[in-house]
Motif scaffolding. Structure first.
Motif, PDB file in Angstrom:
ATOM      1  N   ASP A 132       0.833  -1.206   0.000  1.00  0.00           N
ATOM      2  CA  ASP A 132       0.000   0.000   0.000  1.00  0.00           C
ATOM      3  C   ASP A 132       0.867   1.254   0.000  1.00  0.00           C
ATOM      4  O   ASP A 132       0.566   2.253   0.679  1.00  0.00           O
ATOM      5  CB  ASP A 132      -0.946   0.001   1.209  1.00  0.00           C
ATOM      6  CG  ASP A 132      -2.133  -0.921   1.000  1.00  0.00           C
ATOM      7  OD1 ASP A 132      -2.334  -1.378  -0.141  1.00  0.00           O
ATOM      8  OD2 ASP A 132      -2.850  -1.204   1.970  1.00  0.00           O
ATOM      9  N   GLY A 133       1.983   1.199  -0.741  1.00  0.00           N
ATOM     10  CA  GLY A 133       2.851   2.358  -0.885  1.00  0.00           C
ATOM     11  C   GLY A 133       3.812   2.593   0.270  1.00  0.00           C
ATOM     12  O   GLY A 133       4.553   3.574   0.247  1.00  0.00           O
ATOM     13  N   PHE A 148       5.999  -6.924   7.032  1.00  0.00           N
ATOM     14  CA  PHE A 148       5.096  -5.813   7.319  1.00  0.00           C
ATOM     15  C   PHE A 148       4.223  -6.200   8.514  1.00  0.00           C
ATOM     16  O   PHE A 148       3.565  -7.242   8.485  1.00  0.00           O
ATOM     17  CB  PHE A 148       4.224  -5.488   6.111  1.00  0.00           C
ATOM     18  CG  PHE A 148       5.003  -5.063   4.897  1.00  0.00           C
ATOM     19  CD1 PHE A 148       5.210  -3.724   4.625  1.00  0.00           C
ATOM     20  CD2 PHE A 148       5.541  -6.012   4.036  1.00  0.00           C
ATOM     21  CE1 PHE A 148       5.934  -3.333   3.507  1.00  0.00           C
ATOM     22  CE2 PHE A 148       6.267  -5.633   2.914  1.00  0.00           C
ATOM     23  CZ  PHE A 148       6.466  -4.284   2.665  1.00  0.00           C
ATOM     24  N   ARG A 149       4.225  -5.370   9.554  1.00  0.00           N
ATOM     25  CA  ARG A 149       3.419  -5.628  10.744  1.00  0.00           C
ATOM     26  C   ARG A 149       2.240  -4.669  10.806  1.00  0.00           C
ATOM     27  O   ARG A 149       2.238  -3.622  10.163  1.00  0.00           O
ATOM     28  CB  ARG A 149       4.272  -5.513  12.009  1.00  0.00           C
ATOM     29  CG  ARG A 149       5.347  -6.597  12.104  1.00  0.00           C
ATOM     30  CD  ARG A 149       6.050  -6.596  13.442  1.00  0.00           C
ATOM     31  NE  ARG A 149       6.909  -7.762  13.564  1.00  0.00           N
ATOM     32  CZ  ARG A 149       6.509  -8.934  14.013  1.00  0.00           C
ATOM     33  NH1 ARG A 149       5.245  -9.096  14.386  1.00  0.00           N
ATOM     34  NH2 ARG A 149       7.351  -9.951  14.092  1.00  0.00           N
ATOM     35  N   ASP A 150       1.251  -5.044  11.592  1.00  0.00           N
ATOM     36  CA  ASP A 150       0.039  -4.222  11.757  1.00  0.00           C
ATOM     37  C   ASP A 150      -0.623  -3.938  10.411  1.00  0.00           C
ATOM     38  O   ASP A 150      -1.020  -2.797  10.115  1.00  0.00           O
ATOM     39  CB  ASP A 150       0.366  -2.916  12.474  1.00  0.00           C
ATOM     40  CG  ASP A 150       0.901  -3.137  13.883  1.00  0.00           C
ATOM     41  OD1 ASP A 150       0.430  -4.077  14.539  1.00  0.00           O
ATOM     42  OD2 ASP A 150       1.806  -2.391  14.307  1.00  0.00           O
ATOM     43  N   GLN A 159      -8.052  -5.983   1.080  1.00  0.00           N
ATOM     44  CA  GLN A 159      -7.260  -6.069  -0.140  1.00  0.00           C
ATOM     45  C   GLN A 159      -6.109  -5.072  -0.091  1.00  0.00           C
ATOM     46  O   GLN A 159      -6.315  -3.872   0.054  1.00  0.00           O
ATOM     47  CB  GLN A 159      -8.130  -5.809  -1.363  1.00  0.00           C
ATOM     48  CG  GLN A 159      -7.440  -6.185  -2.667  1.00  0.00           C
ATOM     49  CD  GLN A 159      -8.408  -6.100  -3.830  1.00  0.00           C
ATOM     50  OE1 GLN A 159      -8.748  -5.006  -4.238  1.00  0.00           O
ATOM     51  NE2 GLN A 159      -8.828  -7.221  -4.351  1.00  0.00           N
ATOM     52  N   ARG A 160      -4.890  -5.578  -0.216  1.00  0.00           N
ATOM     53  CA  ARG A 160      -3.687  -4.752  -0.111  1.00  0.00           C
ATOM     54  C   ARG A 160      -2.905  -4.815  -1.417  1.00  0.00           C
ATOM     55  O   ARG A 160      -2.810  -5.869  -2.047  1.00  0.00           O
ATOM     56  CB  ARG A 160      -2.796  -5.226   1.037  1.00  0.00           C
ATOM     57  CG  ARG A 160      -3.506  -5.347   2.384  1.00  0.00           C
ATOM     58  CD  ARG A 160      -3.423  -4.049   3.165  1.00  0.00           C
ATOM     59  NE  ARG A 160      -4.259  -2.993   2.667  1.00  0.00           N
ATOM     60  CZ  ARG A 160      -5.515  -2.799   3.031  1.00  0.00           C
ATOM     61  NH1 ARG A 160      -6.098  -3.625   3.878  1.00  0.00           N
ATOM     62  NH2 ARG A 160      -6.188  -1.784   2.559  1.00  0.00           N
ATOM     63  N   ARG A 161      -2.333  -3.679  -1.800  1.00  0.00           N
ATOM     64  CA  ARG A 161      -1.532  -3.607  -3.027  1.00  0.00           C
ATOM     65  C   ARG A 161      -0.073  -3.897  -2.690  1.00  0.00           C
ATOM     66  O   ARG A 161       0.510  -3.247  -1.825  1.00  0.00           O
ATOM     67  CB  ARG A 161      -1.665  -2.223  -3.663  1.00  0.00           C
ATOM     68  CG  ARG A 161      -1.026  -2.122  -5.056  1.00  0.00           C
ATOM     69  CD  ARG A 161      -1.262  -0.719  -5.626  1.00  0.00           C
ATOM     70  NE  ARG A 161      -0.952  -0.645  -7.047  1.00  0.00           N
ATOM     71  CZ  ARG A 161       0.262  -0.374  -7.529  1.00  0.00           C
ATOM     72  NH1 ARG A 161       1.263  -0.157  -6.690  1.00  0.00           N
ATOM     73  NH2 ARG A 161       0.464  -0.329  -8.834  1.00  0.00           N
ATOM     74  N   GLY A 198       0.526  -6.320  -7.677  1.00  0.00           N
ATOM     75  CA  GLY A 198      -0.779  -6.975  -7.650  1.00  0.00           C
ATOM     76  C   GLY A 198      -1.486  -6.729  -6.329  1.00  0.00           C
ATOM     77  O   GLY A 198      -0.956  -6.065  -5.423  1.00  0.00           O
ATOM     78  N   TYR A 199      -2.695  -7.252  -6.228  1.00  0.00           N
ATOM     79  CA  TYR A 199      -3.512  -7.078  -5.042  1.00  0.00           C
ATOM     80  C   TYR A 199      -3.712  -8.437  -4.367  1.00  0.00           C
ATOM     81  O   TYR A 199      -3.950  -9.453  -5.025  1.00  0.00           O
ATOM     82  CB  TYR A 199      -4.867  -6.477  -5.412  1.00  0.00           C
ATOM     83  CG  TYR A 199      -4.762  -5.052  -5.919  1.00  0.00           C
ATOM     84  CD1 TYR A 199      -4.894  -3.979  -5.061  1.00  0.00           C
ATOM     85  CD2 TYR A 199      -4.507  -4.795  -7.266  1.00  0.00           C
ATOM     86  CE1 TYR A 199      -4.788  -2.670  -5.523  1.00  0.00           C
ATOM     87  CE2 TYR A 199      -4.397  -3.491  -7.741  1.00  0.00           C
ATOM     88  CZ  TYR A 199      -4.544  -2.437  -6.864  1.00  0.00           C
ATOM     89  OH  TYR A 199      -4.429  -1.158  -7.325  1.00  0.00           O
ATOM     90  N   VAL A 200      -3.618  -8.449  -3.038  1.00  0.00           N
ATOM     91  CA  VAL A 200      -3.772  -9.676  -2.257  1.00  0.00           C
ATOM     92  C   VAL A 200      -4.776  -9.412  -1.141  1.00  0.00           C
ATOM     93  O   VAL A 200      -4.720  -8.373  -0.470  1.00  0.00           O
ATOM     94  CB  VAL A 200      -2.429 -10.132  -1.656  1.00  0.00           C
ATOM     95  CG1 VAL A 200      -2.636 -11.334  -0.738  1.00  0.00           C
ATOM     96  CG2 VAL A 200      -1.440 -10.474  -2.748  1.00  0.00           C
ATOM     97  N   GLU A 201      -5.696 -10.343  -0.950  1.00  0.00           N
ATOM     98  CA  GLU A 201      -6.668 -10.248   0.132  1.00  0.00           C
ATOM     99  C   GLU A 201      -6.034 -10.797   1.406  1.00  0.00           C
ATOM    100  O   GLU A 201      -5.792 -12.003   1.535  1.00  0.00           O
ATOM    101  CB  GLU A 201      -7.930 -11.040  -0.222  1.00  0.00           C
ATOM    102  CG  GLU A 201      -9.074 -10.866   0.757  1.00  0.00           C
ATOM    103  CD  GLU A 201      -9.709  -9.480   0.683  1.00  0.00           C
ATOM    104  OE1 GLU A 201     -10.310  -9.056   1.688  1.00  0.00           O
ATOM    105  OE2 GLU A 201      -9.616  -8.841  -0.385  1.00  0.00           O
ATOM    106  N   VAL A 202      -5.738  -9.919   2.352  1.00  0.00           N
ATOM    107  CA  VAL A 202      -5.080 -10.307   3.603  1.00  0.00           C
ATOM    108  C   VAL A 202      -6.143 -10.522   4.670  1.00  0.00           C
ATOM    109  O   VAL A 202      -6.883  -9.596   5.007  1.00  0.00           O
ATOM    110  CB  VAL A 202      -4.081  -9.229   4.061  1.00  0.00           C
ATOM    111  CG1 VAL A 202      -3.462  -9.610   5.407  1.00  0.00           C
ATOM    112  CG2 VAL A 202      -2.988  -9.038   3.019  1.00  0.00           C
ATOM    113  N   PRO A 203      -6.255 -11.735   5.218  1.00  0.00           N
ATOM    114  CA  PRO A 203      -7.244 -11.978   6.279  1.00  0.00           C
ATOM    115  C   PRO A 203      -6.796 -11.348   7.590  1.00  0.00           C
ATOM    116  O   PRO A 203      -5.605 -11.103   7.804  1.00  0.00           O
ATOM    117  CB  PRO A 203      -7.284 -13.516   6.366  1.00  0.00           C
ATOM    118  CG  PRO A 203      -5.932 -13.944   5.888  1.00  0.00           C
ATOM    119  CD  PRO A 203      -5.505 -12.942   4.851  1.00  0.00           C
TER     120      PRO A 203
END
Length: 331
Positions: free
Chosen positions: A167-168, A181-183, A188-190, A205-210
């Motif tokens: 996410d940049g 990456f914590r917290d 959906q994260r880029r 790409g985009y990934v759905e992080v639970p």
């Protein structure tokens, strides 16, 4: 020079003959490629749709006459697209026409469009793939839905040296190919990785992080980003909670010696005082090898939890426990 494509008035609705500048109408010998639209997220688009167009070969893609961002040789990305019926034009090597047709972009966060010249490699909802289907078009099982809203920990791995943004934002570099990456907020994260010569983009790409999970994300040489592993954070912490408190063992030698516990060398040689930290409770094999004279003394230590043991080793009397007491701060 920018290409100008113009629809001929009076043309049939589905033929769309084209002219390039003042050239004659393009021959229909170039078949229009089939378009298969797979929606990758049900969320509504707030700032426009992120559209990714993928070809089966090296291509250049324009969406409604606008240029996008080249992810790699076969993938283009368009951001902030307004939902609706849009025209896609794709050309290959030496400007060879590959596709020219309309596709309906729904009101979602992200959408993937696959261009293919053979019906065998088109992926349609509810259908099965056939031999020859490219890897990127293989259907992926949906990620199990997570109801947790707790933050997660994401580890992103690259195939080469890289810098990763989620996410940049940058995370913590574990090594040249791994970022943590914590917290990370669920959803959906880029994920974007770049590196190598001229800091070239490797994948995006985009990934759905639970939520409440520890996930591993892999970026590959084809520009794809895949969630490869998922673990529950609370479940991962439970073994640590159940682990028995460790103890501290002090070994004093009457002469310079080398100490080994459970077959592993501890400390340096020629030492006379050594402290063994984080020793698990239970029985442990202790060996003391005296540097001068080469005599070896062995003993089995019964180490209680959360205790401090004082051991004296000599050539004459072997290994002896001289004192045992609870560690400071333990009940």
């Amino acid at each position: 020079m920018r290409r100008e494509w113009t629809r001929i008035p009076g043309a049939a609705p589905r033929e769309y003959p084209l002219v390039r500048g003042s050239h004659p109408v393009m021959s229909l010998r170039w078949p229009l490629l089939s378009l298969s639209l797979l929606v990758s997220a049900p969320a509504l688009a707030v700032d426009g749709v992120a559209v990714r167009v993928r070809c089966t070969e090296k291509c250049t893609v324009m969406l409604d006459g606008k240029n996008g961002f080249r992810v790699n040789d076969t993938t283009w990305e368009f951001k902030g697209i307004t939902p609706g019926s849009l025209r896609i034009d794709a050309t290959g090597v030496l400007s060879r026409p590959l596709a020219g047709s309309f596709v309906v972009i729904p009101d979602v966060a992200t959408a993937d469009v696959f261009l293919a010249s053979n019906k065998r490699i088109i992926i349609e909802p509810g259908s099965s793939t056939m031999p020859g289907t490219p890897d990127w078009a293989e259907p992926k099982p949906p990620t199990p839905a997570s109801t947790s809203t707790a933050p997660s920990v994401a580890t992103v791995k690259c195939q080469d040296d890289c810098t990763v943004l989620l996410d940049g934002k940058q995370g913590l570099r574990r090594d040249n190919r791994t970022w943590e990456f914590r917290d990370v907020a669920p959803g959906q994260r880029r994920v974007e990785g770049s590196g190598g010569v001229f800091n070239r983009r490797q994948f995006v790409g985009y990934v759905e992080v639970p939520g409440g999970s520890e996930v591993t994300i892999q970026g590959d040489s084809k520009g794809r980003v895949t969630l490869t592993e998922q673990k529950d954070l609370e479940a991962a912490k439970q073994p640590e909670t159940r682990a028995a408190p460790t103890s501290l063992v002090h070994v004093r030698c009457t002469k310079p010696c080398t100490v080994m516990m459970d077959g592993q060398r501890r400390g340096t040689s020629n030492a006379t005082n050594l402290s063994l930290r984080d020793v698990p409770p239970g029985e442990h094999a202790l060996e003391v090898d005296f540097t001068v004279g080469g005599k070896l003394r062995r003993s089995t230590l019964a180490v209680p939890a959360s205790h401090e043991l004082f051991v004296t080793a000599s050539e004459e009397h072997g290994v002896q426990v001289t004192n045992t007491k609870p560690l400071t701060g333990t009940p």
